[in-house]
Design an enzyme around this catalytic site. Structure first.
Site, PDB file in Angstrom:
ATOM      1  N   HIS A   7       1.269  -1.068  -0.145  1.00  0.00           N
ATOM      2  CA  HIS A   7      -0.222  -0.430   0.292  1.00  0.00           C
ATOM      3  C   HIS A   7       0.737   1.113  -0.059  1.00  0.00           C
ATOM      4  O   HIS A   7       0.972   1.936  -1.442  1.00  0.00           O
ATOM      5  CB  HIS A   7      -1.338   0.060   1.704  1.00  0.00           C
ATOM      6  N   ASP A  35       6.804  22.877 -25.476  1.00  0.00           N
ATOM      7  CA  ASP A  35       6.817  21.156 -24.934  1.00  0.00           C
ATOM      8  C   ASP A  35       7.939  20.736 -23.884  1.00  0.00           C
ATOM      9  O   ASP A  35       8.815  22.068 -23.572  1.00  0.00           O
ATOM     10  CB  ASP A  35       7.172  20.430 -25.811  1.00  0.00           C
ATOM     11  N   TRP A  70       7.108  -0.496   4.070  1.00  0.00           N
ATOM     12  CA  TRP A  70       8.240   0.190   2.874  1.00  0.00           C
ATOM     13  C   TRP A  70       9.496   1.018   3.278  1.00  0.00           C
ATOM     14  O   TRP A  70      10.189   1.081   2.221  1.00  0.00           O
ATOM     15  CB  TRP A  70       7.046   1.296   2.320  1.00  0.00           C
ATOM     16  N   SER A 113      12.644   6.173 -13.473  1.00  0.00           N
ATOM     17  CA  SER A 113      11.963   7.235 -14.138  1.00  0.00           C
ATOM     18  C   SER A 113      11.545   8.380 -13.746  1.00  0.00           C
ATOM     19  O   SER A 113      11.675   9.934 -14.071  1.00  0.00           O
ATOM     20  CB  SER A 113      10.578   6.608 -14.107  1.00  0.00           C
ATOM     21  N   SER A 114      11.534   8.732 -12.472  1.00  0.00           N
ATOM     22  CA  SER A 114      11.439  10.117 -11.618  1.00  0.00           C
ATOM     23  C   SER A 114      12.369  11.011 -11.595  1.00  0.00           C
ATOM     24  O   SER A 114      12.631  12.021 -12.034  1.00  0.00           O
ATOM     25  CB  SER A 114      11.479   9.319  -9.845  1.00  0.00           C
ATOM     26  N   HIS A 124      13.481  11.990   4.389  1.00  0.00           N
ATOM     27  CA  HIS A 124      12.889  13.251   4.480  1.00  0.00           C
ATOM     28  C   HIS A 124      12.678  13.738   3.529  1.00  0.00           C
ATOM     29  O   HIS A 124      11.547  14.219   3.170  1.00  0.00           O
ATOM     30  CB  HIS A 124      13.225  13.416   5.309  1.00  0.00           C
ATOM     31  N   GLU A 144      12.527  12.996   0.909  1.00  0.00           N
ATOM     32  CA  GLU A 144      10.538  12.349  -0.360  1.00  0.00           C
ATOM     33  C   GLU A 144       9.430  12.848  -0.573  1.00  0.00           C
ATOM     34  O   GLU A 144       8.840  12.837  -0.852  1.00  0.00           O
ATOM     35  CB  GLU A 144      11.462  10.762  -0.131  1.00  0.00           C
ATOM     36  N   TYR A 196       8.685  15.777   0.957  1.00  0.00           N
ATOM     37  CA  TYR A 196       8.757  16.816   0.450  1.00  0.00           C
ATOM     38  C   TYR A 196       8.976  17.391  -1.105  1.00  0.00           C
ATOM     39  O   TYR A 196       8.026  17.545  -1.751  1.00  0.00           O
ATOM     40  CB  TYR A 196      10.147  17.868   1.223  1.00  0.00           C
ATOM     41  N   SER A 224      -0.824  27.402  -4.111  1.00  0.00           N
ATOM     42  CA  SER A 224      -1.124  28.342  -4.560  1.00  0.00           C
ATOM     43  C   SER A 224      -1.376  29.224  -5.641  1.00  0.00           C
ATOM     44  O   SER A 224      -1.243  30.681  -5.781  1.00  0.00           O
ATOM     45  CB  SER A 224       0.665  28.919  -4.554  1.00  0.00           C
ATOM     46  N   HIS A 271      14.889  12.952  12.519  1.00  0.00           N
ATOM     47  CA  HIS A 271      14.302  12.191  13.713  1.00  0.00           C
ATOM     48  C   HIS A 271      13.369  11.499  13.216  1.00  0.00           C
ATOM     49  O   HIS A 271      11.960  11.336  13.752  1.00  0.00           O
ATOM     50  CB  HIS A 271      13.305  13.661  12.979  1.00  0.00           C
ATOM     51  N   HIS A 272      13.867  10.382  12.115  1.00  0.00           N
ATOM     52  CA  HIS A 272      12.748   9.168  11.997  1.00  0.00           C
ATOM     53  C   HIS A 272      12.922   8.249  12.956  1.00  0.00           C
ATOM     54  O   HIS A 272      12.552   6.957  12.607  1.00  0.00           O
ATOM     55  CB  HIS A 272      12.392   8.765  10.342  1.00  0.00           C
ATOM     56  N   THR A 314       7.410  26.227   7.020  1.00  0.00           N
ATOM     57  CA  THR A 314       5.909  25.963   6.461  1.00  0.00           C
ATOM     58  C   THR A 314       4.744  27.274   7.252  1.00  0.00           C
ATOM     59  O   THR A 314       3.549  27.675   6.443  1.00  0.00           O
ATOM     60  CB  THR A 314       5.462  24.640   7.452  1.00  0.00           C
ATOM     61  N   LYS A 374       4.250  29.804   5.004  1.00  0.00           N
ATOM     62  CA  LYS A 374       3.370  29.553   3.246  1.00  0.00           C
ATOM     63  C   LYS A 374       1.934  29.876   4.060  1.00  0.00           C
ATOM     64  O   LYS A 374       0.984  29.818   2.911  1.00  0.00           O
ATOM     65  CB  LYS A 374       3.554  27.918   3.131  1.00  0.00           C
ATOM     66  N   ARG A 415       2.030   1.268  15.360  1.00  0.00           N
ATOM     67  CA  ARG A 415       1.525   0.494  13.954  1.00  0.00           C
ATOM     68  C   ARG A 415       1.658  -0.989  13.449  1.00  0.00           C
ATOM     69  O   ARG A 415       2.684  -0.947  14.428  1.00  0.00           O
ATOM     70  CB  ARG A 415       1.694   1.661  13.229  1.00  0.00           C
TER      71      ARG A 415
END
Lengths: 541, 42, 384
Positions: free
Chosen positions: A83, A112, A148, A175-176, A259, A261, A263, A274, A308-309, A334, A337, A456
């Site tokens: 998932h 293009d 994951w 790809s990315s 991390h 990722e 963002y 925006s 921090h993870h 943040t 924003k 979890r």
């Protein structure tokens, strides 16, 4: 709002001088057109969203009540793992690449993307990557079940699905990276001659910064999973303590990718929001330049906060303090924003069409996710929150009511431009209220579950957690169904409906609204300067 | 070749240069990650 | 419109009130029973309230704007684009708030990571307990006392949690939060935990103590606690560790220091008796009875109660070549495990008697026909 059909558009409809390639293979498989590739990305992302969503339904079904009713624990772990991988790499990221493909060239007056053939390639890798990943579901031993995050040594117990997982991640990464290179090359080289960096709409800015993040961190993930592969098959010991390796080092490398990722998944969402809020507030975006700087600041900070993870892995006090302080700093840009969005609404002249509704929900619900983010930045309290449903609630608030809501808002916002038809506003509003109420029933109780002590990634739980899990599951099923309803709305809009004008929205600014709806197959082919007053925002004065 | 096409060719050429540089950066990050792990003393 | 606004305010107030009341019913973070858990709780509440206040201000401004500055009410859009003053203010204020939050957080973190006694010297510990995570159980070693035991999911929970068991979890006391052998510690004592794992990464977490810490193979992590109130405290493994991650709870019984001393003496007695048992000759029936018990708590999770396993990860024992062949090979595998798989090295985990009994049981059950008995003494000799 009126949608008068102008004489011009009728002419367009009747004289299709778009030169679209004929035949399915030429039009779609071999396309180098940024609009077609954008469409492919969006369709693929939505298919993956439904696929990954179906797995979430399995998870919520099993968690509906205590005891194991439907699946075995190992299959449950496969579901949570797949998932996440599918939603992150298959749904959210490709959806933003789809939006980038469609909108960036039109927003900067380019004909293009800069590298159209590579663009085709970066899309067509994706179906293969996910075919490889999904095929593990049907193999002996099943799909990857180590989460994951792919932490060794657990992930290496997965038998041969390790190889499939690693190669699939490699393909997604390639790809990315190609997509990101294309975005940067386009923005840097293909802008209309008079469009400077500070004339660009914020969506283009956020994507430019996102693309740099992608180029920096996707290779790091590729390196990490490659070392997993050699640990599994070639007797290396990069992460194997028995062989002198370090399993915690994987976590450092993973989160150095992971991390930024997150963002990567939220900065383009900031861009979409925006664009939308100024349109429906009929007022320029407040603090354009500080928005750009805040985005850059968030991107920079994302590289220096990864551990921090990992507050529970046992780092030295100094490291824990540093990562705590650095993480708390993210709240500042943040916050800027969020304040700027509110200031954009302030003294505007607001209307509440579906894209605006989703954007307003985004601002509130993403901020709630941000609040729990500040709370878990505090290392001593995170030793309680970590790996509980409090975390699950947090990242679903920022990713579902954050990233996914922004994508849906963007889809409603630009759908008339893509399809030439207005969606049904009443159905759109039903979709909005249905999604927003159900998503909160789904995720808000998970805060309570986590605080009450539910870890979890568990398939079954103590009976004290039963009530909120049931609420959460009911919300989950309702939210899932709402997205099936969304397919119907989009399908109906593409097939027909009220004709959209070129401007579509009263008060919409941006070069994309200067071309007819649907956008012709080729736009901005003359390379001439564009009318800067028509641009979404930025320094025109 | 008219001037529009010439401009397109120029832009594409510049874009390819950008792409090559970025690809090298990406490869660099890959190598850096592997290097960091490989030289890490447990 | 006014009415709608009032209604909305009342709704918000109602929601806040319910969330306050809910805190009483275990929806909030637990205050816990240690100095550290109380510090964490205090910080949690402090930050939560700050977030709520910021939320009320920001969302309040949004809501006012949504109601007052709407086109349907004839609002005309102003065209201002920025205000340096406002932007500076809402950059500075969050920074100040963060500093205010960071101060207690720093203090609490230092207590956790660098504990000191009242005199400011490095804290002395009266008891050291080594916690080892295994798939899917915990092992506790009392380093100074030389006693150790395994702690696995309680039998009634384990029966009820099987898919299609037909047992309603609501009828099981402390469903999934109960173990056969709880960790027992004295109250008001500085206790040091050394955490490690044998196979994959686990995390040891008792919410009432206020922290979790990863148990990582090849590493030894440190944490500490001092529990004020005797009682039973429950937690779970908090790091995904494979299929039964949800089924390796933690139960800690905190006793008064006198009760703890009595418990300790009793444990030492039992473990001495068990040590003697290894050298005696066991009968087939004794081995089978003990073996069934051990098999069902330690082995059946993977190899299943009927020995059919779960291919390909967990091989079947029924009809297995190894189980029906030379006992030495089987003993070797059980003692040393199989690297790269979930098969652990049980040599460090179970007593020689338990290993011998379990092996005997597998060789004479599930239709296996080895028809021999493996003696604890044999296992002991192979262990050296």
């Amino acid at each position: 709002m009126s949608h008068d059909i102008t004489h011009d558009e009728i002419a367009h409809d009747h004289h299709d001088h778009d030169h679209k390639p004929k035949g399915f293979v030429k039009r779609w498989l071999m396309t180098t057109n940024h609009k077609d590739i954008g469409t492919l990305y969006l369709i693929f992302a939505f298919a993956m969203f439904i696929f990954g969503g179906a797995m979430a339904m399995v998870i919520r079904l099993e968690l509906f009540q205590p005891g194991l009713q439907f699946v075995e624990p190992d299959f449950f772990n496969q579901m949570t793992t797949m998932h996440a991988l599918i939603m992150v790499f298959g749904a959210v990221m490709p959806a933003f690449v789809g939006l980038a493909n469609w909108m960036i060239p039109m927003m900067i007056g380019a004909p293009d993307m800069a590298l159209p053939r590579m663009n085709n390639w970066s899309f067509w890798i994706l179906p293969f990557a996910f075919a490889i990943l999904s095929s593990t579901l049907f193999m002996d031993g099943g799909a990857p079940a180590g989460g994951w995050t792919m932490y060794p040594p657990l992930v290496l117990q997965g038998g041969h699905n390790v190889a499939y997982l690693v190669f699939a991640v490699h393909l997604m990464g390639i790809s990315s990276i190609m997509g990101a290179i294309n975005v940067i090359a386009t923005i840097m080289n293909m802008r209309a001659p008079n469009v400077g960096y500070l004339n660009m709409p914020l969506f283009v800015w956020t994507w430019l910064i996102t693309a740099f993040l992608l180029i920096a961190v996707m290779p790091v993930l590729a390196g990490a999973v490659t070392m997993l592969l050699t640990d599994r098959y070639f007797d290396t010991s990069f992460f194997n303590a028995a062989g002198g390796g370090d399993p915690v080092l994987f976590q450092h490398i993973f989160w150095f990718f992971g991390h930024p990722e997150v963002y990567i998944m939220i900065l383009p969402a900031f861009g979409v929001i925006s664009e939308i809020i100024p349109t429906f507030a009929r007022k320029p975006l407040f603090g354009y330049v500080s928005m750009v700087y805040a985005t850059a600041a968030i991107a920079f900070l994302s590289f220096i906060v990864w551990a921090h993870h990992m507050f529970s892995v046992g780092m030295p006090l100094g490291a824990e303090l540093y990562f705590m302080y650095a993480t708390m700093m993210i709240a500042v840009p943040t916050g800027v924003k969020v304040f700027n969005w509110v200031a954009t609404m302030w003294k505007g002249s607001m209307t509440f069409e579906t894209p605006m509704l989703f954007s307003l929900a985004f601002v509130i619900l993403f901020t709630i996710g941000g609040f729990s983010g500040v709370m878990m930045a505090l290392a001593p309290v995170d030793l309680q929150y970590h790996d509980t449903y409090f975390i699950v609630a947090h990242f679903h608030y920022v990713l579902v009511t954050g990233a996914v809501f922004a994508i849906i808002a963007g889809a409603y916002y630009w759908l008339p431009k893509w399809s030439g038809h207005m969606y049904n506003e009443r159905l759109g509003k039903i979709h909005f209220w249905w999604s927003t109420i159900s998503v909160n029933v789904l995720f808000f109780p998970q805060h309570f579950l986590g605080l009450a002590g539910m870890p979890r990634r568990i398939p079954d739980y103590s009976t004290q957690f039963a009530e909120f899990n049931m609420w959460s599951s009911i919300g989950g099923f309702a939210f899932g169904l709402a997205q099936v309803f969304f397919i119907y709305i989009v399908w109906k809009t593409v097939r027909g409906g009220e004709k959209a004008t070129a401007e579509v929205w009263e008060g919409a600014k941006g070069l994309e609204w200067t071309v007819p709806s649907p956008a012709p197959y080729h736009t901005f082919e003359d390379f001439g300067p564009v009318d800067l007053d028509k641009m979404a925002h930025g320094k025109t004065h | 070749m008219n001037s529009e096409e010439q401009r397109l060719q120029q832009q594409r050429k510049a874009a390819r240069k950008t792409a090559v540089v970025l690809a090298l950066v990406a490869v660099g990050f890959f190598a850096w990650a592997v290097y960091k792990v490989a030289t890490h003393a447990a | 419109m006014k009415k709608a606004q009032i209604k909305f305010m009342m709704l918000i107030a109602g929601l806040l009130a319910t969330s306050m009341a809910a805190a009483e019913y275990g929806l909030n973070l637990r205050k816990g029973v240690t100095e550290f858990s109380e510090a964490a709780y205090g910080m949690h509440m402090f930050t939560l309230w700050i977030c709520i206040v910021i939320g009320v201000v920001v969302f309040g401004a949004m809501i006012v704007s949504i109601f007052a500055h709407r086109k349907s009410k004839g609002a005309q859009a102003e065209q201002f684009t920025h205000s340096t003053k406002a932007e500076v203010i809402w950059t500075i204020i969050p920074i100040l708030i963060l500093v205010v939050i960071a101060i207690p957080a720093t203090r609490a973190l230092i207590t956790m990571e660098n504990p000191t006694d009242d005199a400011g010297k490095r804290m002395q510990f009266d008891l050291t307990i080594k916690v080892t995570g295994y798939q899917w159980k915990w092992k506790y070693d009392y380093m100074e006392e030389g006693i150790s035991f395994l702690s696995t999911l309680a039998k009634d929970s384990n029966l009820a949690r099987q898919k299609g068991s037909g047992i309603d979890p609501a009828t099981v006391e402390n469903y999934l939060l109960d173990v056969d052998n709880p960790l027992v510690i004295p109250a008001n004592t500085n206790i040091r935990f050394l955490l490690t794992a044998d196979d994959v990464i686990h995390a040891w977490w008792v919410p009432d103590f206020g922290w979790k810490r990863d148990a990582i193979p090849g590493f030894i992590n440190e944490a500490w606690t001092n529990v004020k109130t005797p009682g039973t405290y429950r937690g779970q493994c908090a790091e995904l560790c494979g299929k039964d991650h949800g089924f390796m709870p933690i139960v800690v019984e905190v006793l008064s220091q006198e009760d703890y001393a009595a418990w300790l003496a009793e444990q030492k007695g039992t473990q001495a008796v068990e040590a003697e048992m290894v050298d005696k000759e066991w009968t087939q029936a004794e081995l089978m009875a003990q073996g069934e018990e051990v098999y069902n708590t330690q082995c059946a999770t993977c190899h299943q109660a009927d020995g059919t396993g779960m291919e390909p990860a967990f091989p079947a024992l029924a009809g297995s070549e190894l189980v029906n062949g030379d006992p030495a090979a089987q003993i070797d595998l059980v003692l040393n495990g199989k690297p790269g798989t979930a098969m652990q090295a049980f040599g460090n985990l179970l007593s020689e008697s338990d290993i011998a009994a379990a092996i005997t049981y597998t060789r004479n059950s599930f239709g296996n026909t080895a028809a021999d008995a493996v003696q604890p003494a044999t296992v002991k000799s192979m262990k050296q």
